[in-house]
Design a protein around this motif. Structure first.
Motif, PDB file in Angstrom:
ATOM      1  N   ALA B  54       0.716  -1.183   0.237  1.00  0.00           N
ATOM      2  CA  ALA B  54      -0.258  -0.094  -0.212  1.00  0.00           C
ATOM      3  C   ALA B  54       1.200   1.145  -0.365  1.00  0.00           C
ATOM      4  O   ALA B  54       0.051   2.667   0.011  1.00  0.00           O
ATOM      5  N   SER B  77       2.852   7.465  -5.098  1.00  0.00           N
ATOM      6  CA  SER B  77       2.599   7.174  -4.023  1.00  0.00           C
ATOM      7  C   SER B  77       1.748   6.575  -2.991  1.00  0.00           C
ATOM      8  O   SER B  77       1.180   5.609  -4.360  1.00  0.00           O
ATOM      9  N   VAL B  78       0.759   7.271  -2.433  1.00  0.00           N
ATOM     10  CA  VAL B  78       0.476   5.700  -1.402  1.00  0.00           C
ATOM     11  C   VAL B  78      -1.779   5.965  -1.463  1.00  0.00           C
ATOM     12  O   VAL B  78      -2.358   4.977  -2.307  1.00  0.00           O
ATOM     13  N   ASP B  79      -2.091   6.939  -2.802  1.00  0.00           N
ATOM     14  CA  ASP B  79      -3.096   7.432  -3.129  1.00  0.00           C
ATOM     15  C   ASP B  79      -3.413   7.041  -4.374  1.00  0.00           C
ATOM     16  O   ASP B  79      -4.014   6.662  -5.457  1.00  0.00           O
ATOM     17  N   ALA B  82      -3.843   3.320  -5.015  1.00  0.00           N
ATOM     18  CA  ALA B  82      -5.508   3.176  -4.357  1.00  0.00           C
ATOM     19  C   ALA B  82      -5.394   3.439  -6.269  1.00  0.00           C
ATOM     20  O   ALA B  82      -6.607   2.465  -6.146  1.00  0.00           O
ATOM     21  N   ARG B  83      -4.970   4.868  -6.628  1.00  0.00           N
ATOM     22  CA  ARG B  83      -5.627   5.171  -7.684  1.00  0.00           C
ATOM     23  C   ARG B  83      -5.908   4.136  -8.670  1.00  0.00           C
ATOM     24  O   ARG B  83      -7.053   4.058 -10.088  1.00  0.00           O
ATOM     25  N   PHE B  87      -6.139  -2.212  -2.550  1.00  0.00           N
ATOM     26  CA  PHE B  87      -6.441  -1.533  -1.245  1.00  0.00           C
ATOM     27  C   PHE B  87      -6.149  -2.705  -0.239  1.00  0.00           C
ATOM     28  O   PHE B  87      -5.979  -3.478  -0.551  1.00  0.00           O
ATOM     29  N   ALA B 108     -13.811   9.547  -1.376  1.00  0.00           N
ATOM     30  CA  ALA B 108     -12.944   8.212  -1.557  1.00  0.00           C
ATOM     31  C   ALA B 108     -13.062   8.253  -2.911  1.00  0.00           C
ATOM     32  O   ALA B 108     -12.344   7.677  -3.941  1.00  0.00           O
ATOM     33  N   ALA B 111     -12.446  10.857  -5.340  1.00  0.00           N
ATOM     34  CA  ALA B 111     -11.026  10.939  -5.355  1.00  0.00           C
ATOM     35  C   ALA B 111     -10.698   9.427  -6.594  1.00  0.00           C
ATOM     36  O   ALA B 111      -9.657   9.200  -7.256  1.00  0.00           O
ATOM     37  N   LEU B 112     -11.371   8.676  -6.259  1.00  0.00           N
ATOM     38  CA  LEU B 112     -10.755   7.136  -7.387  1.00  0.00           C
ATOM     39  C   LEU B 112     -11.207   7.453  -8.842  1.00  0.00           C
ATOM     40  O   LEU B 112     -10.850   6.713  -9.789  1.00  0.00           O
ATOM     41  N   LEU B 164     -15.813   0.587  -3.315  1.00  0.00           N
ATOM     42  CA  LEU B 164     -14.523   1.456  -3.774  1.00  0.00           C
ATOM     43  C   LEU B 164     -14.177   1.032  -5.053  1.00  0.00           C
ATOM     44  O   LEU B 164     -13.515   1.195  -5.811  1.00  0.00           O
TER      45      LEU B 164
END
Ligand SMILES: Nc1ncnc2c1ncn2[C@@H]1O[C@H](COP(=O)(O)OP(=O)(O)OP(=O)(O)O)[C@@H](O)[C@H]1O
Ligand SMILES: [Mg+2]
Lengths: 385, 254
Positions: B54, B77-79, B82-83, B87, B108, B111-112, B164
């Protein structure tokens, strides 16, 4: 956020502090006094000793059912019933005012009253406000401050028996504004005062509420929210004086600091007097530090003069972002900037949600949001350099 | 077909006693829709693997790669990870004061997806997922994980998984602390996500019981920072009965 266990700081017995309406009773301010220790004195010293314009300053307000607003004479009997100055700037203002702004709440469910004070200008000025809630009345009084100011003032709040009054003072001054405000409250039998200080704008802003719970069953909910940017100094020193039995106080102040030289001070005094059996009191202050170069002073002080209380506690913390919170949010796809904003907004929302005026809550959420966007821009540009 | 490919992953953390090597060359390949169980003794590095995938800043990757459909995740980066579709359901989900569950989930999702979800379908999805996970509506207005019981936190993690819609999920001891009913409810949530989105799962657990509901295609034994053995579902049963003793002899345990 790291929890710092705050040192117990016995300063002096709060009830023995000098109180007088006469400025000459106070020695000239040097900056060594505990009351003046943190403030950038050079910026405000003139308000403690210089000449002040005490003529009435124009303001605007909304006609609201169950409330009335007018100017009264400083000699009126109500003036001085909630408290007496405890520092030189307050005493200087007391003597200088020519008229006192009198706000009364008489309705059993009065409409919200908003008083907008935005015409003080840069001349050194004195002001005096008395907010009076009649017995059994209920209302919300909001003092909004904008524009420039070079002001020292006293604000008295008299809450009649069984009344429920909310007083919110919002400081959104221009960058150069100087504002020293002493609030005094006297809360009657079974009455409740909800007192909220919101400081977002100004150069030096100090709002010190002294709250006297003088009759059985009186209670105070004291809230504060401040967001200091680079160079701003915000101070608040809530003092809760439990005089009568079965009185209750809750003090909760939260602040965010961002930018070089941002400085906030919170000194929370709670005095539980010898007759205040059954007192229930809790005070806390939490500060969230968003960047380097800031300073947050947080000093809780509890004095207990009776053995028979229900509860008394305090908490104080000053810390940075919790990296685990940011990681959790980012691991759900939320960008770092937005995650930081969510966390700060959440941190401050606890206070905003307590204000009790939906319109003001919404407006202040937006104001905090603007601070956050600005803070993020400053942070981003600092990272680039 | 999506693939998450972990190759020769080395990870260390900074401790007061200096740098500590935790992962020592992890190799794992998870295909779309597959479920891989990871079992191993306490401290063997399972959570470290989860966090490293992650992108938790505390864990330094000193070698190897984690690729999602050929794209290197370790540079992101972390985000961003995720994108990209990763997860992590955490072993200890974090409390976020003042941020409501509904605000968090919507932020969230926005953002995704790069845009806010249509309000009607979003509310409908949220409602049906919460109903399926037996989460009371009042959770929407509560602050994220604040005051949630252990089991409620885990359900909230799976709620996020459902809403998500990642490509791959690492579930770090999602079954720990759940009673039998909650275990079934949570497992059903994972299975729904697998069915509807072809989710690939890396399921970290100490117990065989969740594997009765979420059927693993592969079981990996994790010892001293690497995969020591792999097999099918029968390996999990054997591990539960025999423990890890036969792997620990001679293994590099500090
Ligand atoms: N931030 C850290 N600082 C110091 N040591 C750490 C840190 N994070 C992990 N470790 C150590 O790394 C090792 C692996 O930890 P990890 O949490 O990955 O184990 P685990 O396999 O998930 O264990 P469990 O089954 O108990 O959850 C442990 O010895 C742990 O103490
Ligand atoms: Mg673990």
């Amino acid at each position: 956020m790291a929890l710092a266990s705050p040192a117990f700081v016995p300063v002096q017995t709060r009830s023995e502090r000098l109180a007088s309406t006469s400025v000459t009773d106070f020695p000239a301010v040097t900056g060594l006094e505990f009351e003046w220790k943190f403030i950038p004195l050079a910026r405000v010293k003139h308000l403690t000793e210089g000449a002040l314009d005490g003529s009435p300053t124009a303001f605007t307000y909304s006609e609201s059912a169950g409330t009335a607003v007018d100017w009264i004479e400083p000699s009126a009997p109500v003036v001085g019933t909630a408290g007496v100055p405890e520092d030189r700037a307050a005493a200087n203002a007391w003597a200088a005012v020519e008229k006192v702004l009198h706000i009364s709440v008489t309705g059993e469910d009065a409409a919200e009253l908003v008083v907008r004070r935005d015409r003080f200008g840069s001349t050194p000025r004195a002001a005096h406000v008395v907010i009076e809630a009649a017995p059994n009345s209920k209302g919300v009084v909001i003092l909004e401050h904008h524009g420039s100011a070079n002001l020292t003032e006293n604000v008295e709040i008299v809450v009649g028996d069984n009344a429920q009054l909310t007083v919110v003072t919002v400081q959104e001054w221009d960058d150069e504004a100087l504002h020293l405000s002493s609030h005094f409250a006297r809360v009657g039998r079974d009455a409740n005062l909800r007192h909220v200080i919101v400081s977002l704008g100004g150069s030096v802003v100090r709002v010190n509420p002294s709250v006297h719970l003088v009759s059985q069953g009186a209670s105070i909910d004291s809230f504060g929210l401040y967001f200091a940017d680079a160079g701003q100094y915000f101070e608040q020193r809530p003092y809760i004086d439990h005089q009568a039995a079965n009185t209750r106080s809750r003090v909760n102040y939260k602040g965010a600091l961002q930018g070089k030289g941002a400085h906030t001070v919170w000194v929370g005094d709670v005095l539980i007097g010898p007759h205040a059996d059954g007192t229930d009191s809790y005070e806390q202050n939490r500060n969230l530090v968003l960047s380097e170069g800031t300073r947050a002073d947080s000093i809780p002080n509890l004095e207990i003069e009776t053995g028979n209380i229900q509860g008394a506690g305090h908490a104080s913390s000053t810390g940075r972002f919790d990296d685990e919170q940011l990681f959790y949010l980012q691991s759900r796809g939320i960008s770092e900037e937005e995650a930081r904003r969510l966390v700060v907004r959440g941190f401050l929302a606890e206070i905003i949600n307590e204000i009790g005026s939906p319109a003001l809550e919404e407006r202040l959420s937006a104001a905090v949001e603007a601070e956050l966007v600005q803070a993020e821009a400053v942070r981003a540009s600092a990272l680039v350099q | 077909m999506s693939v998450l490919k972990i190759e020769d992953l080395h990870v260390s953390v900074e401790t007061e006693q200096g740098t500590k090597q935790i992962l020592r060359g992890v190799d794992l390949t998870i295909g779309e829709g597959e479920t891989h169980a990871i079992m191993g003794p306490n401290g063997s590095g399972k959570s470290t693997l989860a966090y490293a995938i992650a992108g938790h800043p505390k864990y330094q990757v000193t070698g190897g790669s984690v690729q999602l459909d050929g794209e290197e995740m370790l540079d992101k980066s972390v985000d961003e990870r995720a994108r990209a579709g990763l997860f992590l359901a955490m072993q200890y989900p974090v409390e976020i004061p003042g941020v409501s569950v509904s605000n968090f989930l919507r932020t969230a999702k926005t953002a995704l997806d790069g845009e806010a979800p249509p309000i009607r379908s979003w509310i409908k999805d949220l409602d049906s997922s919460m109903t399926a996970l037996r989460m009371d509506r009042t959770f929407r207005e509560r602050n994220v994980n604040e005051g949630f019981s252990g089991g409620e936190k885990k359900r909230h993690e799976i709620l996020q998984l459902e809403l998500l819609k990642p490509k791959f999920a690492v579930l770090d001891e999602t079954d720990s602390g759940l009673d039998v009913d909650a275990l079934k409810i949570v497992s059903e949530g994972v299975n729904r996500a697998k069915e509807t989105t072809g989710l690939g799962v890396l399921l970290i657990t100490h117990y065989n019981r969740i594997l009765r509901y979420v059927k693993p295609d592969f079981v990996h034994v994790f010892v001293a920072g690497r995969v020591a053995e792999q097999g099918g579902p029968e390996l999990a049963v054997r591990l539960e009965n025999e423990g890890y003793d036969r792997f620990l002899t001679g293994a590099n345990v500090e």
